[in-house]
Structures are given as C-alpha cells and as structure tokens.
Scaffold this motif. Sequence first.
Motif, mmCIF file in Angstrom:
data_model
loop_
_atom_site.group_PDB
_atom_site.id
_atom_site.type_symbol
_atom_site.label_atom_id
_atom_site.label_comp_id
_atom_site.label_asym_id
_atom_site.label_seq_id
_atom_site.Cartn_x
_atom_site.Cartn_y
_atom_site.Cartn_z
ATOM 1 N N GLN A 16 -19.528 5.792 0.360
ATOM 2 C CA GLN A 16 -18.367 5.590 1.228
ATOM 3 C C GLN A 16 -18.266 6.684 2.284
ATOM 4 O OE1 GLN A 16 -15.215 5.420 -1.674
ATOM 5 N NE2 GLN A 16 -15.204 3.178 -1.660
ATOM 6 N N SER A 19 -20.980 6.202 4.903
ATOM 7 C CA SER A 19 -20.710 5.050 5.763
ATOM 8 C C SER A 19 -19.630 5.401 6.786
ATOM 9 C CB SER A 19 -20.303 3.829 4.946
ATOM 10 O OG SER A 19 -19.059 4.021 4.322
ATOM 11 N N GLN A 20 -18.648 6.216 6.395
ATOM 12 C CA GLN A 20 -17.644 6.649 7.356
ATOM 13 C C GLN A 20 -18.276 7.553 8.412
ATOM 14 O OE1 GLN A 20 -14.120 8.339 5.670
ATOM 15 N NE2 GLN A 20 -13.139 8.568 7.645
ATOM 16 N N ARG A 23 -20.041 5.410 10.850
ATOM 17 C CA ARG A 23 -19.092 4.729 11.732
ATOM 18 C C ARG A 23 -18.687 5.629 12.895
ATOM 19 N NH1 ARG A 23 -13.123 3.891 11.118
ATOM 20 N NH2 ARG A 23 -13.492 5.516 9.619
ATOM 21 N N HIS A 24 -18.425 6.917 12.597
ATOM 22 C CA HIS A 24 -18.034 7.845 13.659
ATOM 23 C C HIS A 24 -19.200 8.125 14.608
ATOM 24 C CE1 HIS A 24 -14.039 8.460 12.276
ATOM 25 N NE2 HIS A 24 -14.447 8.843 11.083
ATOM 26 N N SER A 26 -21.572 6.015 15.337
ATOM 27 C CA SER A 26 -21.719 4.828 16.184
ATOM 28 C C SER A 26 -20.615 4.760 17.239
ATOM 29 C CB SER A 26 -21.756 3.556 15.348
ATOM 30 O OG SER A 26 -20.535 3.358 14.682
ATOM 31 N N GLU A 27 -19.406 5.208 16.905
ATOM 32 C CA GLU A 27 -18.341 5.278 17.902
ATOM 33 C C GLU A 27 -18.702 6.266 19.004
ATOM 34 O OE1 GLU A 27 -14.595 6.221 16.084
ATOM 35 O OE2 GLU A 27 -14.614 4.405 14.852
#
Length: 129
Positions: A16, A19-20, A23-24, A26-27
């Motif tokens: 988890q 994955s977070q 995500r950051h 990719s942002e």
Amino acid sequence: MTDFSKSLSVSASALQAQSQRLRHVSENIANVDTPGYRRKTVSFEAVRNGPHIGGVEAGPVRLGQTELQQIFDPNHPLSDATGHYKGSNVNLVVELADAREAQRSYEANLKLFDQARQMSSSLLDLLRR
C-alpha cells in the motif's frame, strides 16, 4: 497473530505504501509542464498500532522546496513584465528513478506476500495429511 499472517500483513502494508508512492510519482510526471506545480514526495513511517504493527505506512505528503524553474515566454498568460513565468520543480530523471525504485520495492513485497501465502498453504496441506 501467527507469523504467517503477520508477514502477510507487513507485506500488504508495504504494498500500500509503495503504491501511494507510485501514485505521487505519476502525478509529478503528469504535471511536469504545469506552471507553479511543486513536486510531491512521500516518506515512510513504521506502523505502531493497528492491524499492520511492524509494517510501514506512507507519511505525510511534502511539497518540494527547490526553486521553481523560470521560463521565458512573453506570450504566456502567466508571464510577468520581464516575460518570465514560474514552471514546475519536477525533474523527469529523478521521477523516473523514483518510479523504478518504487516499482522494484513493490515487486519485492509482492513476492514476499506470495511466498508467505504459499508457505501457509503448504503447511495446511501437511497438517491435513
């Protein structure tokens, strides 16, 4: 909590957290050309209570404090009197390296999760005999 379920829990918490982190990253990559965008970073902290004790969790999101890039474009709507505007502080090379590191960590934790699951399944098979 058995050792197998604890190892599954710790591995799941790491999945988890990674994955977070992905995500950051990719942002950040998606906003590399967004004026005024600051790079987001996330750190990991040890879990002290709850179901994932001994695992990790993503800490607070921090914004990069490096200077925003000055871009010269007198036709841009955000440009000042000198023709400059502030771009982002995202470096694609750093983001790609972070993405690769997070991906490899995610894959390693996924393999650990799968190994623990297979070991517990094999133990149950042995106990059934």
